[in-house]
Design a protein around this motif. Structure first.
Motif, PDB file in Angstrom:
ATOM      1  N   LEU A   1       0.821  -1.209   0.000  1.00 23.44           N
ATOM      2  CA  LEU A   1       0.000   0.000   0.000  1.00 23.44           C
ATOM      3  C   LEU A   1       0.855   1.260   0.000  1.00 23.44           C
ATOM      4  N   ASP A   2       2.029   1.194   0.592  1.00 25.52           N
ATOM      5  CA  ASP A   2       2.925   2.340   0.590  1.00 25.52           C
ATOM      6  C   ASP A   2       3.378   2.631  -0.837  1.00 25.52           C
ATOM      7  N   ASP A   3       3.291   3.902  -1.243  1.00 27.98           N
ATOM      8  CA  ASP A   3       3.589   4.257  -2.628  1.00 27.98           C
ATOM      9  C   ASP A   3       5.006   3.888  -3.031  1.00 27.98           C
ATOM     10  N   ASP A   4       5.986   4.247  -2.212  1.00 29.42           N
ATOM     11  CA  ASP A   4       7.375   3.973  -2.567  1.00 29.42           C
ATOM     12  C   ASP A   4       7.631   2.467  -2.661  1.00 29.42           C
ATOM     13  N   ALA A   5       7.105   1.722  -1.693  1.00 32.41           N
ATOM     14  CA  ALA A   5       7.312   0.272  -1.700  1.00 32.41           C
ATOM     15  C   ALA A   5       6.614  -0.372  -2.894  1.00 32.41           C
ATOM     16  N   ARG A   6       5.407   0.098  -3.201  1.00 30.27           N
ATOM     17  CA  ARG A   6       4.675  -0.466  -4.349  1.00 30.27           C
ATOM     18  C   ARG A   6       5.393  -0.171  -5.660  1.00 30.27           C
TER      19      ARG A   6
ATOM     20  N   PRO B   1       4.333   2.468  16.580  1.00 26.58           N
ATOM     21  CA  PRO B   1       3.200   2.825  15.719  1.00 26.58           C
ATOM     22  C   PRO B   1       3.479   2.649  14.234  1.00 26.58           C
ATOM     23  N   GLU B   2       4.765   2.753  13.839  1.00 26.37           N
ATOM     24  CA  GLU B   2       5.077   2.577  12.424  1.00 26.37           C
ATOM     25  C   GLU B   2       4.808   1.149  11.962  1.00 26.37           C
ATOM     26  N   TYR B   3       4.827   0.194  12.882  1.00 27.90           N
ATOM     27  CA  TYR B   3       4.503  -1.187  12.522  1.00 27.90           C
ATOM     28  C   TYR B   3       2.997  -1.418  12.448  1.00 27.90           C
ATOM     29  N   VAL B   4       2.219  -0.593  13.116  1.00 32.76           N
ATOM     30  CA  VAL B   4       0.763  -0.744  13.122  1.00 32.76           C
ATOM     31  C   VAL B   4       0.162  -0.344  11.787  1.00 32.76           C
ATOM     32  N   ALA B   5       0.793   0.625  11.110  1.00 31.87           N
ATOM     33  CA  ALA B   5       0.243   1.122   9.856  1.00 31.87           C
ATOM     34  C   ALA B   5       1.371   1.343   8.846  1.00 31.87           C
ATOM     35  N   GLY B   6       2.107   2.424   9.003  1.00 28.72           N
ATOM     36  CA  GLY B   6       3.192   2.735   8.086  1.00 28.72           C
ATOM     37  C   GLY B   6       3.685   4.133   8.359  1.00 28.72           C
TER      38      GLY B   6
END
Length: 344
Positions: A139-144, A252-257
């Motif tokens: 879902l993350d733009d850079d990762a996608r 929190p970065e692991y909960v969502a992004g």
């Protein structure tokens, strides 16, 4: 800042037996008209609105504000994940810290998320082939974009729910339970999760459905959802619910992004537990037990930051960063000529 949950492919009440949604209580025959939670204002003109339901709880669990029918059944979607993770700990899950946060996550598929899911699976001798999440791209733009440029195809591990599924599989391996059937509602792991959700919410499951990731989806009222979050943050130190809440708030970065609403909100408000759900659901709680839950009727996510910021303001929370999250301007000719505002 989009919420990181997949859409539910199956309408509630579908007669398709393969999807298996089953009412556990009265279900409305049509969707009711609900109060306006947010308005879209352009050049002083209200050109649109988002309707829905919302409840605010005081620290003692009493209702401070109710907008719409907050006792009616609704589907929390991924907002159920803190309670699901609590049930997994009840069943023997052996995770802490960032990995426990990932078990309660709707992650964005960033590299550290994917590495964490692989680590959970490897810890019990499995790999991503055991996951029954739908193949996805991050879902993350850079990762996608990185995956697309590398020629990668959608994979189950990139699903935003793969952390939860990996944790379910880890529990199955540790208990000697069937791995292939871990998504069956009658599987031991799902029965324990059900018990945890009912215990924390203080009410019985209102509706049984199938979530977008294929896992059982357990319906509650908005009051039940907010009460469950309140139960997590006020649980005694060392209890499983407290462990989940602490892991999520610490990581929190692991909960969502890194750019997702839950992460930004938990960083903005000290001690806040926040978890989004698909179809514009959101729930959150403060350390003293003040809590909130809302559902936007049309499923649009764009007004969620505005509604969340106003709900927290109504619970007496002040934060400059939260004010920024709750400001969504509308542009005209490159200039700000309006915005989305809370209307409750």
């Amino acid at each position: 800042m989009a919420s990181a949950e997949p859409a539910d492919p199956t309408p509630i009440g579908s007669s398709n037996a393969s999807t298996g949604p089953t009412p556990a209580g009265p279900v409305p025959s049509s969707f009711p008209a609900e109060p306006v939670l947010a308005e879209i204002v352009r050049s002083g003109f209200i050109e649109g609105a988002h309707r829905g339901r919302l409840v605010l709880l005081d620290a003692d669990g009493s209702i401070r504000l109710a907008v719409g029918d907050v006792h009616a059944p609704m589907l929390p979607r991924s907002s159920n994940k803190p309670m699901q993770a609590t049930g997994l700990l009840d069943a023997g899950l052996d995770l802490t810290g960032a990995e426990l946060a990932l078990a309660a996550a709707s992650h964005a598929g960033e590299p550290f998320h994917v590495d964490g899911v692989r680590k959970i699976l490897a810890g019990v001798g499995l790999d991503e082939s055991a996951l029954r999440t739908p193949p996805s791209l991050p879902l993350d733009d850079d990762a996608r974009h990185a995956e697309l440029f590398a020629g990668s195809a959608p994979r189950p591990i990139y699903s935003d729910c793969s952390g939860k599924h990996a944790a379910m599989l880890a529990v199955c391996v540790r208990n000697g339970w069937d791995v292939a059937g871990y998504l069956d509602p009658e599987h031991p792991v799902q029965r324990i999760i059900r018990d945890a959700i009912e215990r924390l919410a203080g009410e019985q499951i209102a509706y049984d459905a199938v979530d977008g990731c294929g896992a059982p989806l357990l319906g509650l009222s908005l009051v039940g959802l907010a009460s469950a979050f309140r139960a997590c943050v006020t649980a005694p130190f060392g209890t499983n619910a407290h462990k989940v809440a602490d892991a999520m708030r610490t990581h929190p970065e692991y909960v969502a992004g890194t750019q997702q609403l839950d992460t930004l909100a938990m960083r903005a408000v000290s001690g806040l537990l926040s978890k989004s759900g698909a179809e514009a659901v959101h729930a959150a709680a403060l350390p003293d037990g003040r809590a909130l839950a809302f559902k936007i009727s049309d499923g649009s996510k764009r007004a969620k930051p505005v509604i969340l910021a106003e709900a927290l303001r109504r619970l007496d929370v002040r934060s400059e960063i939260l004010d920024q999250l709750g400001t969504l301007p509308l542009l005209g000719g490159g200039s700000v000529i309006g915005g989305i505002r809370a209307a409750f």
